[in-house]
Design a protein around this motif. Structure first.
Motif, short mmCIF file in Angstrom:
data_model
loop_
_atom_site.label_atom_id
_atom_site.label_comp_id
_atom_site.label_asym_id
_atom_site.label_seq_id
_atom_site.Cartn_x
_atom_site.Cartn_y
_atom_site.Cartn_z
N ASN A 229 0.76 -1.43 0.04
CA ASN A 229 0.08 0.01 0.08
C ASN A 229 0.84 1.50 -0.14
N ARG A 230 1.93 1.30 0.68
CA ARG A 230 2.68 2.38 0.91
C ARG A 230 3.49 2.61 -0.59
N VAL A 231 3.93 1.52 -1.35
CA VAL A 231 4.23 1.90 -2.82
C VAL A 231 3.14 2.21 -3.71
N ARG A 232 1.88 1.65 -3.55
CA ARG A 232 0.87 2.11 -4.28
C ARG A 232 0.63 3.53 -4.12
N ARG A 233 0.59 4.19 -2.99
CA ARG A 233 0.20 5.36 -2.50
C ARG A 233 1.35 6.35 -3.23
N ALA A 234 2.66 5.82 -3.17
CA ALA A 234 3.56 6.63 -3.70
C ALA A 234 3.46 6.73 -5.08
N MET A 235 3.15 5.86 -5.95
CA MET A 235 2.91 5.75 -7.29
C MET A 235 1.64 6.61 -7.51
N LEU A 236 0.61 6.74 -6.72
CA LEU A 236 -0.50 7.60 -7.14
C LEU A 236 -0.12 9.03 -6.90
N LEU A 237 0.72 9.23 -5.98
CA LEU A 237 1.19 10.62 -5.77
C LEU A 237 1.89 11.11 -6.96
N ILE A 238 2.81 10.16 -7.59
CA ILE A 238 3.33 10.75 -8.51
C ILE A 238 2.63 10.87 -9.84
N GLU A 239 1.60 9.96 -10.11
CA GLU A 239 0.52 10.05 -11.23
C GLU A 239 -0.10 11.22 -10.92
N GLN A 240 -0.67 11.69 -9.98
CA GLN A 240 -1.34 12.91 -9.73
C GLN A 240 -0.57 14.21 -9.75
N ASN A 241 0.78 14.04 -9.80
CA ASN A 241 1.59 15.36 -9.91
C ASN A 241 2.46 15.18 -11.15
N LEU A 242 1.95 14.75 -12.25
CA LEU A 242 2.81 14.59 -13.52
C LEU A 242 3.35 15.87 -14.09
N SER A 243 2.54 17.12 -13.86
CA SER A 243 2.96 18.44 -14.42
C SER A 243 4.02 19.08 -13.29
N THR A 244 3.81 18.69 -12.00
CA THR A 244 4.68 19.24 -11.08
C THR A 244 5.50 18.08 -10.39
N PRO A 245 6.40 17.51 -10.86
CA PRO A 245 6.85 16.36 -9.92
C PRO A 245 7.51 16.57 -8.47
N GLN A 246 7.14 15.88 -7.78
CA GLN A 246 7.57 15.98 -6.31
C GLN A 246 9.17 15.39 -6.22
N ARG A 247 9.86 15.92 -5.27
CA ARG A 247 11.03 15.18 -4.77
C ARG A 247 11.08 13.82 -4.29
N VAL A 248 11.90 12.90 -4.62
CA VAL A 248 11.68 11.77 -3.87
C VAL A 248 11.63 11.96 -2.27
N GLU A 249 12.35 12.45 -1.60
CA GLU A 249 12.26 12.70 -0.26
C GLU A 249 11.20 13.07 0.09
N THR A 250 10.08 14.05 -0.63
CA THR A 250 8.81 14.26 -0.21
C THR A 250 7.80 13.24 -0.44
N ILE A 251 7.92 12.54 -1.56
CA ILE A 251 6.97 11.59 -1.54
C ILE A 251 7.38 10.49 -0.37
N ALA A 252 8.61 10.39 -0.11
CA ALA A 252 8.84 9.18 0.89
C ALA A 252 8.45 9.62 2.11
N ARG A 253 8.44 10.78 2.64
CA ARG A 253 7.96 11.34 3.95
C ARG A 253 6.41 11.47 3.92
N THR A 254 5.84 11.57 2.62
CA THR A 254 4.33 11.60 2.70
C THR A 254 3.77 10.37 3.15
N VAL A 255 4.53 9.05 2.43
CA VAL A 255 4.01 7.59 2.78
C VAL A 255 4.68 6.90 4.22
N GLY A 256 5.54 7.92 4.73
CA GLY A 256 5.93 7.25 6.00
C GLY A 256 7.15 6.43 5.65
#
Length: 388
Positions: A229-256
């Motif tokens: 679920n954590r990887v799935r959520r990270a993938m969704l975060l990426i796909e929902q922000n295609l125009s403004t990519p987030q930093r890997v650190e930000t994504i990791a922090r968001t999914v714990g």
């Protein structure tokens, strides 16, 4: 408010060629309802005078209690259920899905409308309600990609469709929802009133043309292919922000997770790094835009989250063997072939539909894992931001 439709048994007014009854499910999607009812309103009369002369509509419900949309706005039904044969189409507008089953009074009315020979339309998750009424066995049912897993979880006897805007199968029409309702409305008006009325209505709504039923939905998320679920959520975060990519650190922090943990899990479950996955999804989105929009190459690059057009050109050429401009000139058939080859080469797991169907029909392991269940609940809220 009185209904614009004639009472049961009364003849339709002269000149009226299209009559629609709307059934709104709790937490329905407002834009899907408003788009369809407004294009009917504009087609019904000359100019923007809103008189129901050529077509009419009514909002139906088991009682006159307000129905709340997913955004919180309430719509008061115009009338309770009566003879469904008054309508050319009974349209069920869905939205957010709850755990409670659909009101049995609604399902009974849908069955009555079908038995009367009426045509039924399911918009957004309205198609799921048609299936729950037992009306869609073996039929194609169109939903958006964000409700694709919901459809196959709840309705095993339908043929799921999530690569089109809307689908007609016998007396049933199902639509992905959102602004695809506007395209469906133009199609219905064209069918019953003629293309001139459809085009006039679209122009008043400040758009130039309707997309065809077979028009592609925006590219689907691939997060359903991964179990964690954590990887799935990270993938969704990426796909929902295609125009403004987030930093890997930000994504990791968001999914714990730490950046290192997330990268390790991505390579194990997805077969590539977080940045590689993000780049691939943005490149694919660029290809989708080339096929389905009139944006310039620079605009496509920006919308796909690339810093500049030269970077986009370089990545695109590496992926598809030609420049974006050359790909666009090659036409839709070549783009479709490139997309198919890309999916075959980069798919997380082959057989998307079969894999999804099998996974969602098998009870998940470890039902007592509270952390996993909590994360999955968060994921569902992430996909449906107005869910309670």
């Amino acid at each position: 408010m009185a209904s614009s439709a004639p009472p049961a048994g009364q003849a339709r007014p002269f000149g009226r060629k299209l009559s629609v009854g709307f059934v709104l499910l709790p937490r329905f999607t407002l834009v899907a309802f408003a788009s369809l009812v407004d294009i009917l309103r504009l087609a019904a009369d000359e100019g923007d005078r809103s008189r129901p002369e050529r077509c009419s509509w009514s909002v139906l419900a088991p009682d006159l209690a307000p129905v709340t949309a997913s955004c919180g706005i309430q719509v008061v039904p115009w009338e309770t259920y009566s003879d469904p044969a008054r309508f050319d189409y009974v349209v069920v507008v869905g939205g957010l899905l709850g755990r409670a089953p659909t009101d049995p009074r609604i399902l009974a009315f849908l069955r009555e409308a079908h038995a009367a020979g009426g045509r039924l339309v399911g918009i957004c998750t309205g198609g799921i309600a048609l299936a729950e009424a037992g009306l869609m066995r073996g039929r194609r049912c169109c939903v958006s990609w964000y409700h694709f897993t919901d459809l196959i979880e709840r309705c095993e006897d339908v043929v799921p469709v999530a690569d089109q805007l809307f689908v007609e199968d016998g007396p049933f029409i199902t639509c992905a929802g959102g602004l695809a309702s506007l395209d469906l409305g133009a199609w219905l008006i064209d069918r019953h009133l003629g293309p001139g009325h459809a085009q006039k209505s679209l122009h008043i709504m400040v758009t130039d043309r309707a997309r065809p039923a077979a028009g592609a939905q925006p590219q689907p998320p691939s997060a359903g292919m991964v179990e964690d679920n954590r990887v799935r959520r990270a993938m969704l975060l990426i796909e929902q922000n295609l125009s403004t990519p987030q930093r890997v650190e930000t994504i990791a922090r968001t999914v714990g997770l730490s950046k290192r943990q997330l990268e390790r899990m991505f390579r194990t479950l997805v077969g590539k790094s977080v940045q590689e996955y993000s780049r691939d999804r943005r490149t694919l989105y660029g290809l989708w835009q080339l096929a389905h929009s009139s944006r310039t190459i620079t605009e496509v690059a920006t919308e796909s989250g690339f810093a500049d057009i030269s970077h986009f050109n370089r990545i695109f050429r590496r992926a598809f063997g030609c420049s974006p401009s050359a790909m666009r000139r090659s036409g839709s058939r070549e783009i479709a072939a490139a997309l198919s080859a890309w999916e075959s080469r980069c798919a997380i797991r082959p057989g998307t539909l079969a894999a999804l169907s099998e996974r969602h029909r098998t009870p998940p392991a470890g039902p007592d894992d509270r952390a996993a269940l909590a994360t999955d609940a968060f994921l569902r809220r992430e996909r449906r931001p107005y869910a309670s």
